[in-house]
Design an enzyme around this catalytic site. Structure first.
Site, PDB file in Angstrom:
ATOM      1  N   HIS A  80       0.846   5.143  -2.587  1.00 29.34           N
ATOM      2  CA  HIS A  80       0.978   5.857  -1.308  1.00 29.34           C
ATOM      3  C   HIS A  80      -0.366   6.025  -0.619  1.00 29.34           C
ATOM      4  CE1 HIS A  80       3.573   8.020   1.419  1.00 29.34           C
ATOM      5  NE2 HIS A  80       2.757   9.053   1.442  1.00 29.34           N
ATOM      6  N   GLY A 117       1.620   4.391   6.073  1.00 27.20           N
ATOM      7  CA  GLY A 117       1.904   4.864   4.727  1.00 27.20           C
ATOM      8  C   GLY A 117       3.009   4.048   4.102  1.00 27.20           C
ATOM      9  N   CYS A 118       3.407   4.426   2.892  1.00 27.19           N
ATOM     10  CA  CYS A 118       4.440   3.666   2.190  1.00 27.19           C
ATOM     11  C   CYS A 118       5.797   3.761   2.875  1.00 27.19           C
ATOM     12  CB  CYS A 118       4.555   4.158   0.747  1.00 27.19           C
ATOM     13  SG  CYS A 118       3.118   3.722  -0.252  1.00 27.19           S
ATOM     14  N   THR A 119       6.029   4.833   3.649  1.00 30.15           N
ATOM     15  CA  THR A 119       7.329   5.000   4.298  1.00 30.15           C
ATOM     16  C   THR A 119       7.305   4.585   5.759  1.00 30.15           C
ATOM     17  OG1 THR A 119       6.768   7.303   4.750  1.00 30.15           O
ATOM     18  CG2 THR A 119       8.013   6.857   2.744  1.00 30.15           C
TER      19      THR A 119
END
Length: 382
Positions: free
Chosen positions: A101, A355-357
């Site tokens: 992340h 970010g990861c999302t």
């Protein structure tokens, strides 16, 4: 009777033989690994570190636990772990890092490395996190270049490139073919389907038809997760090398991403991936590829094929730089640049990131609430 000199020579040749067998000839790469934040627990991450250390990598483990054979750098939580990891990279205490992340700046995307199920081939997915640009087609053009750099650093002399059949694929293909016609050495993959072509179908993903599969980072993220965890029902990533290194022009920190559900085998492979990139001199490879692409007219090709970003204003100047520790999530990638510049116009310093999302806007803590309200009023946030 064996002399000390003969004993030394014998040990040296044995070490060389072991290094050839394990691919570890040369200095042992130094890799930092952060352990906090895993949904599978810190012990799972530590197990991955130990597996990698057994393969000839010096691992600095950043977390709350210690183990023989690993250097431990104690950190109380994921935020402190990231700060210590970045400090170690800046001080050149380590050659690279593996973490979870991590919000890369815009212009950087990560190149995943997966094992495809149909034929057991390794394939690079360009990209799996981050974003190479605020424009979709521009991002895919850059992702192709980043994937080629990564594959070459891992020993593939002329990697084949295929473009996943998604929105923007045909524009990206035309742009890449124009770049190749201008002199950039690019080898296109051929689909396994009867009608061929360099635009890849789902069959090609499963077979690993191209060495480098070009896609947008959100689609690439889903593909990487599925190929890593399809044998476990999605609850544990058991296969592959993780989401890969952040690559981008001028970016000189080797940071690789794993998921919060990456199992110990994937974490170990991610560390080995980092070590391979160090041995393959990824930054030197990148410098050569970027120079060759620029010579072939990369900037003009991107400008020709990229789409228009809503509300963008190239003349908006950024306010004085501030420390940005808060993150605003939920921004559409195509609106990211315009949203940042809207905040600049309000006198708030902000940065775009990924970010990861998905996309994020990074802003100072004291401006976060006001910035969210402004973006909601203008329709950038729900």
């Amino acid at each position: 009777m064996v002399t000390k000199t003969e004993e030394f020579i014998a040990k040296t040749f044995m070490a060389m033989a072991d290094g050839l067998a394990m691919g570890t000839i040369g200095p042992r790469p130094k890799i930092a690994l952060t352990g906090m934040g895993s949904e599978l627990g810190e012990n799972n991450v530590l197990a991955g570190a130990l597996l990698a250390a057994q393969k000839g990598v010096d691992v600095s483990y950043i977390g709350t636990q210690e183990h023989d054979g690993l250097r431990t750098v104690f950190a109380a939580d994921a935020q402190e772990g990231h700060r210590k990891m970045e400090a170690m990279l800046e001080a050149h205490e380590v050659d690279g890092a593996v973490t979870m992340h991590f919000p890369f700046p815009i212009g950087i995307s990560t190149i995943a490395r997966v094992v495809t199920p149909a034929r057991g081939r390794q394939m690079f997915i360009a990209a799996a996190t981050g974003t190479a640009g605020t424009d979709r087609v521009e991002s895919m053009i850059r992702n192709a270049l980043y994937g080629v750099i990564t594959a070459k650093a891992c020993g593939i002399f002329r990697p084949s490139v295929g473009i996943l059949n998604i929105d923007g694929a045909r524009q990206a293909e035309r742009a890449l073919r124009e770049l190749a016609a201008n002199g950039y050495d690019l080898r296109f993959a051929e689909s396994s389907r009867a009608d061929g072509g360099s635009v890849m179908r789902g069959n090609d993903v499963l077979q690993g038809t191209p060495d480098v599969l070009v896609t947008d980072s959100l689609t690439g993220n889903v593909l990487t997760k599925m190929l890593a965890s399809y044998t476990t029902g999605g609850i544990f990533e058991a296969m592959g090398f993780g989401y890969g290194p952040g690559i981008g022009e001028g970016y000189d920190k080797l940071i690789l991403i794993v998921s919060r559900v990456s199992g110990a085998p994937v974490i170990a492979q991610a560390i080995a991936y980092a070590a391979e990139l160090i041995r393959g001199q990824v930054f030197q490879v990148g410098a050569r590829e970027f120079a060759a692409a620029r010579k072939a007219g990369l900037a003009a090709v991107i400008e020709k094929y990229k789409t228009v970003v809503r509300g963008s204003d190239g003349e908006t100047a950024a306010p004085p730089k501030e420390v940005v520790t808060a993150q605003l999530v939920g921004i559409e990638i195509m609106d990211l640049e315009a949203a940042v510049k809207l905040l600049w116009k309000q006198g708030m310093y902000a940065e775009s990131g990924m970010g990861c999302t998905g996309p994020v806007i990074r802003i100072a803590e004291n401006n976060a609430a006001a910035a969210r309200m402004i973006l909601q009023q203008k329709g950038y946030l729900a």
